[in-house]
Design an enzyme around this catalytic site. Structure first.
Site, PDB file in Angstrom:
ATOM      1  N   ARG A  17       0.841  -1.204   0.000  1.00  0.00           N
ATOM      2  CA  ARG A  17       0.000   0.000   0.000  1.00  0.00           C
ATOM      3  C   ARG A  17       0.878   1.257   0.000  1.00  0.00           C
ATOM      4  NH1 ARG A  17      -2.848   2.413   5.416  1.00  0.00           N
ATOM      5  NH2 ARG A  17      -4.039   4.018   4.370  1.00  0.00           N
ATOM      6  N   ASN A  73      -2.233   2.216  16.067  1.00  0.00           N
ATOM      7  CA  ASN A  73      -2.298   3.034  14.863  1.00  0.00           C
ATOM      8  C   ASN A  73      -3.729   2.887  14.363  1.00  0.00           C
ATOM      9  OD1 ASN A  73      -2.258   4.232  12.389  1.00  0.00           O
ATOM     10  ND2 ASN A  73      -0.340   3.271  11.709  1.00  0.00           N
ATOM     11  N   HIS A  79      -8.940  10.176  12.437  1.00  0.00           N
ATOM     12  CA  HIS A  79      -9.433  11.500  12.089  1.00  0.00           C
ATOM     13  C   HIS A  79     -10.910  11.696  12.392  1.00  0.00           C
ATOM     14  CE1 HIS A  79      -5.541  11.432  10.311  1.00  0.00           C
ATOM     15  NE2 HIS A  79      -5.881  10.470   9.462  1.00  0.00           N
ATOM     16  N   HIS A  99       1.818   6.706  14.044  1.00  0.00           N
ATOM     17  CA  HIS A  99       1.531   6.873  12.615  1.00  0.00           C
ATOM     18  C   HIS A  99       2.831   6.753  11.844  1.00  0.00           C
ATOM     19  CE1 HIS A  99      -2.514   8.103  13.519  1.00  0.00           C
ATOM     20  NE2 HIS A  99      -2.009   8.881  14.462  1.00  0.00           N
ATOM     21  N   SER A 101       3.353   7.802   8.810  1.00  0.00           N
ATOM     22  CA  SER A 101       3.604   9.058   8.086  1.00  0.00           C
ATOM     23  C   SER A 101       3.479  10.244   9.041  1.00  0.00           C
ATOM     24  CB  SER A 101       2.603   9.187   6.931  1.00  0.00           C
ATOM     25  OG  SER A 101       1.276   9.239   7.428  1.00  0.00           O
ATOM     26  N   ARG A 106       0.615  16.179   5.576  1.00  0.00           N
ATOM     27  CA  ARG A 106      -0.248  15.519   4.591  1.00  0.00           C
ATOM     28  C   ARG A 106      -1.539  16.323   4.357  1.00  0.00           C
ATOM     29  NH1 ARG A 106      -0.776   9.381   5.253  1.00  0.00           N
ATOM     30  NH2 ARG A 106      -1.410   9.690   3.081  1.00  0.00           N
TER      31      ARG A 106
END
Ligand code: DQA
Length: 143
Positions: A17, A73, A79, A99, A101, A106
């Protein structure tokens, strides 16, 4: 020490992914590394991945007496899932939100985590798989 580790939706696809964002390690690679570090610390882990909000909440509730800490995670639930936030508030033990990232760099919708402001939660982000290992190490050292 007992630690519950939960991986949220789509993290089963790690490795294939969006590797430019999430890295090339698979979830199995990450879990194996977590397991071997935990053995070194004499820590017991329960690790699970789920694409389902209710399953993640069930696991937090079911392990609330067994687990001394949680590493989670929550994927995109980060969100918008107030239900996961409430489950972690009720858990009320040290929790590290990981996380892969860096959410601050982002899309707008990823910049906010519903776990913000919970006193038992701290966040490690933007370090790839190493963030999970740092989370485990920091809980082990605090013990
Ligand atoms: C993620 C970031 C989330 O916004 C995304 O939905 C994920 C993974 C991360 O690890 O960087 O699934 O939590």
């Amino acid at each position: 020490m007992n630690i519950l580790i939960l991986h949220g939706p789509n993290l089963n696809l790690l490795g294939e992914r969006e590797p430019a964002i999430y890295g090339s390690q698979t979830l199995e690679d990450i879990n194996n590394e977590l397991q071997s570090r935990a053995e070194g610390y004499n820590i017991s882990l329960r690790i699970e991945q789920s694409n389902h909000e209710g399953v993640l909440i069930d696991r937090i509730q079911e392990n609330r007496k067994w687990a001394d800490a949680l590493i989670i995670n929550p994927g995109a639930f980060t969100h918008y899932s107030y239900a996961i936030r409430d489950a972690i508030a009720a858990f009320n033990k040290p929790t590290i939100e990981v996380h892969l990232s860096d959410l601050s760099k982002r899309e707008e919708f990823r910049k906010h985590s519903v776990l913000s402001g919970l006193e038992n939660v701290r966040r490690i982000m933007g370090k790839g798989a190493a963030g999970y290992f740092e989370a485990l190490d920091s809980l082990a050292i605090k013990e």
